[in-house]
Scaffold this active site. Structure first.
Site, short mmCIF file in Angstrom:
data_model
loop_
_atom_site.label_atom_id
_atom_site.label_comp_id
_atom_site.label_asym_id
_atom_site.label_seq_id
_atom_site.Cartn_x
_atom_site.Cartn_y
_atom_site.Cartn_z
N TRP A 33 0.84 -1.21 0.00
CA TRP A 33 0.00 0.00 0.00
C TRP A 33 0.87 1.25 0.00
O TRP A 33 2.00 1.26 0.50
CB TRP A 33 -0.95 0.01 1.20
CG TRP A 33 -0.27 0.02 2.56
CD1 TRP A 33 0.02 -1.06 3.34
CD2 TRP A 33 0.19 1.18 3.28
NE1 TRP A 33 0.64 -0.67 4.50
CE2 TRP A 33 0.75 0.70 4.50
CE3 TRP A 33 0.18 2.55 3.03
CZ2 TRP A 33 1.31 1.55 5.45
CZ3 TRP A 33 0.73 3.41 3.98
CH2 TRP A 33 1.30 2.90 5.18
N GLU A 76 8.05 8.64 13.41
CA GLU A 76 8.17 8.03 12.09
C GLU A 76 8.91 8.95 11.11
O GLU A 76 9.69 8.49 10.27
CB GLU A 76 6.79 7.68 11.52
CG GLU A 76 6.01 6.63 12.30
CD GLU A 76 6.54 5.23 12.10
OE1 GLU A 76 7.44 5.03 11.26
OE2 GLU A 76 6.05 4.32 12.80
N GLU A 113 9.36 1.87 5.78
CA GLU A 113 9.11 2.74 6.92
C GLU A 113 8.79 4.18 6.50
O GLU A 113 7.99 4.86 7.15
CB GLU A 113 10.33 2.74 7.85
CG GLU A 113 10.54 1.46 8.63
CD GLU A 113 9.60 1.35 9.82
OE1 GLU A 113 9.13 2.40 10.29
OE2 GLU A 113 9.37 0.22 10.29
N HIS A 116 5.19 5.45 6.37
CA HIS A 116 4.42 5.68 7.59
C HIS A 116 4.32 7.16 7.94
O HIS A 116 3.23 7.70 8.15
CB HIS A 116 5.06 4.91 8.77
CG HIS A 116 5.15 3.44 8.54
ND1 HIS A 116 5.89 2.60 9.34
CD2 HIS A 116 4.58 2.65 7.58
CE1 HIS A 116 5.78 1.36 8.90
NE2 HIS A 116 4.99 1.36 7.83
N GLU A 166 10.45 -2.38 17.25
CA GLU A 166 9.44 -2.62 16.22
C GLU A 166 8.16 -3.19 16.85
O GLU A 166 7.05 -2.86 16.43
CB GLU A 166 9.96 -3.58 15.15
CG GLU A 166 11.11 -3.03 14.31
CD GLU A 166 10.67 -2.06 13.23
OE1 GLU A 166 9.52 -1.56 13.28
OE2 GLU A 166 11.48 -1.78 12.33
N THR A 169 6.41 -0.33 18.60
CA THR A 169 5.75 0.54 17.62
C THR A 169 4.49 -0.11 17.09
O THR A 169 3.48 0.57 16.85
CB THR A 169 6.72 0.86 16.45
OG1 THR A 169 7.97 1.27 16.97
CG2 THR A 169 6.16 1.97 15.59
N ASP A 198 2.93 -3.38 9.15
CA ASP A 198 4.32 -3.26 8.70
C ASP A 198 5.28 -3.45 9.86
O ASP A 198 6.30 -4.15 9.77
CB ASP A 198 4.57 -1.90 8.06
CG ASP A 198 3.98 -1.75 6.67
OD1 ASP A 198 3.45 -2.75 6.13
OD2 ASP A 198 4.05 -0.63 6.12
N GLU A 199 4.97 -2.79 10.98
CA GLU A 199 5.87 -2.84 12.14
C GLU A 199 5.98 -4.27 12.67
O GLU A 199 7.06 -4.70 13.09
CB GLU A 199 5.36 -1.92 13.25
CG GLU A 199 5.17 -0.46 12.84
CD GLU A 199 6.48 0.27 12.56
OE1 GLU A 199 7.55 -0.37 12.58
OE2 GLU A 199 6.43 1.49 12.32
N HIS A 202 8.32 -6.23 10.44
CA HIS A 202 9.71 -5.83 10.70
C HIS A 202 10.20 -6.42 12.03
O HIS A 202 11.36 -6.84 12.14
CB HIS A 202 9.82 -4.31 10.70
CG HIS A 202 9.43 -3.69 9.41
ND1 HIS A 202 9.13 -2.35 9.26
CD2 HIS A 202 9.28 -4.23 8.17
CE1 HIS A 202 8.81 -2.10 8.01
NE2 HIS A 202 8.90 -3.22 7.33
#
Length: 331
Positions: A33, A76, A113, A116, A166, A169, A198-199, A202
């Site tokens: 995305w 971020e 990243e 974000h 991560e 977050t 995403d976090e 990661h």
């Protein structure tokens, strides 16, 4: 052989699988995305109506929520600091032969990243509820001030940090997503949920790096884990400040806001530590030196000790008035 050379050998060994790590834990640019997918499209003739709707819904979000969202966004947006730090870790080389596998990982992780801050910044701007110039100055200060996470250039310590951070977050963005949904902002909820996703990916990557190192060099990895937890994990926003203020003066108040609304608390810190101990099966690792055995014993006892401290913490009930957020938003 020196500890430093052993670490370089381990990094070179893990690097052989870097392409599989990229494939497993990162998503291709054309597939993942992008911020525009989630925000009003400025090329759409309904753009202004969509912005108006976004601003109307935003009016119902409370003050501490805004402070937390702004702080998360600034954190971020300070991404250049994190990339420059990771590029300097032992075993990461961005110069020779066009860069090694680890520099490829850092660049592609950074690319994910970067979306974000891009997304959340645009949302804040469109909401009309935030003093964006103050936010921008805080972001620039945070990048200017840099950060020292206590890892030096040691890859073992850095991977402990990123594994922990991560996951922290993820918790923060996921909780903000849940709160946004409760307040009726489904679009913001979706944004934060995707960021949280995403976090988590990661986190799974960096924690796997640590897991592999435990299999190869268990004693030194255990000592690195102990070092980081004795030091305590420093949040990326630790040096947060508002315009005209001294370094780090805004972090505690931002942290208080996050704790008041339950986005990220001292108990979450302890829970993350428990999860890492379980994930890396610290109690089952064999072949440790006497020093590493002591480190293991320290780590196994640490969560309960920290939980008792967390239980005694008190958070101020009244919010600090930030320059980022208009006081009229207090509810």
């Amino acid at each position: 052989m020196s500890v430093k050379n052993i670490r370089l050998e381990v990094m070179q060994f893990l690097e052989k699988n870097i392409d599989s790590y990229v494939e497993q834990y990162l998503i291709p640019v054309e597939t993942i995305w992008q911020p525009t997918d989630l925000l009003p499209d400025s090329q759409n003739e309904n753009f202004f109506e969509e912005v108006k709707e976004l601003r109307e819904i935003a009016k119902d979000l409370p003050y501490d929520f805004w402070v937390t969202l702004v702080g998360d966004t600034i954190t971020e947006e300070a991404l250049p600091t994190y990339e420059s730090w990771l590029m300097d870790v032992e075993g990461v080389n961005q110069v020779e032969n066009g860069g090694n596998g680890w520099s490829k990982w850092v660049r592609q992780w950074t690319g994910e990243e970067n979306r974000h801050g891009d997304l959340l910044n645009k949302y804040l701007y469109l909401s009309g509820r935030i003093n964006m110039r103050e936010v921008e100055m805080t972001t620039q200060h945070l990048i200017n001030d840099g950060f020292d996470i206590g890892t030096d250039r040691d890859p073992y310590k850095n991977f402990v940090y990123t594994s922990f951070q991560e996951l922290a977050t993820y918790i923060s963005h996921n909780r903000v997503s849940q709160l946004a949904k409760q307040y009726g902002d489904k679009k913001l909820s979706k944004m934060c949920k995707l960021v949280a996703g995403d976090e988590m990916r990661h986190h799974l990557a960096y924690s796997e790096f640590v897991n592999r190192i435990f299999q190869i060099d268990p004693s030194e990895m255990m000592l690195a884990f102990q070092h980081m937890m004795k030091l305590k994990i420093t949040m990326p926003a630790h040096f947060l400040r508002e315009s005209g203020d001294k370094i780090s003066t805004a972090f505690e108040e931002f942290s208080n806001a996050a704790q008041r609304i339950g986005v990220y608390t001292a108990h979450d810190y302890v829970d993350i530590l428990r999860k890492l101990i379980e994930k890396w099966q610290i109690d089952k690792i064999d072949g440790l030196t006497a020093e590493a055995e002591k480190a293991r014993d320290y780590l196994m006892k640490l969560p309960d000790r920290m939980a008792r401290i967390s239980d005694r913490l008190t958070i101020p009930e009244q919010p600090h008035i930030f320059k980022w957020v208009q006081p009229a938003l207090i509810k």
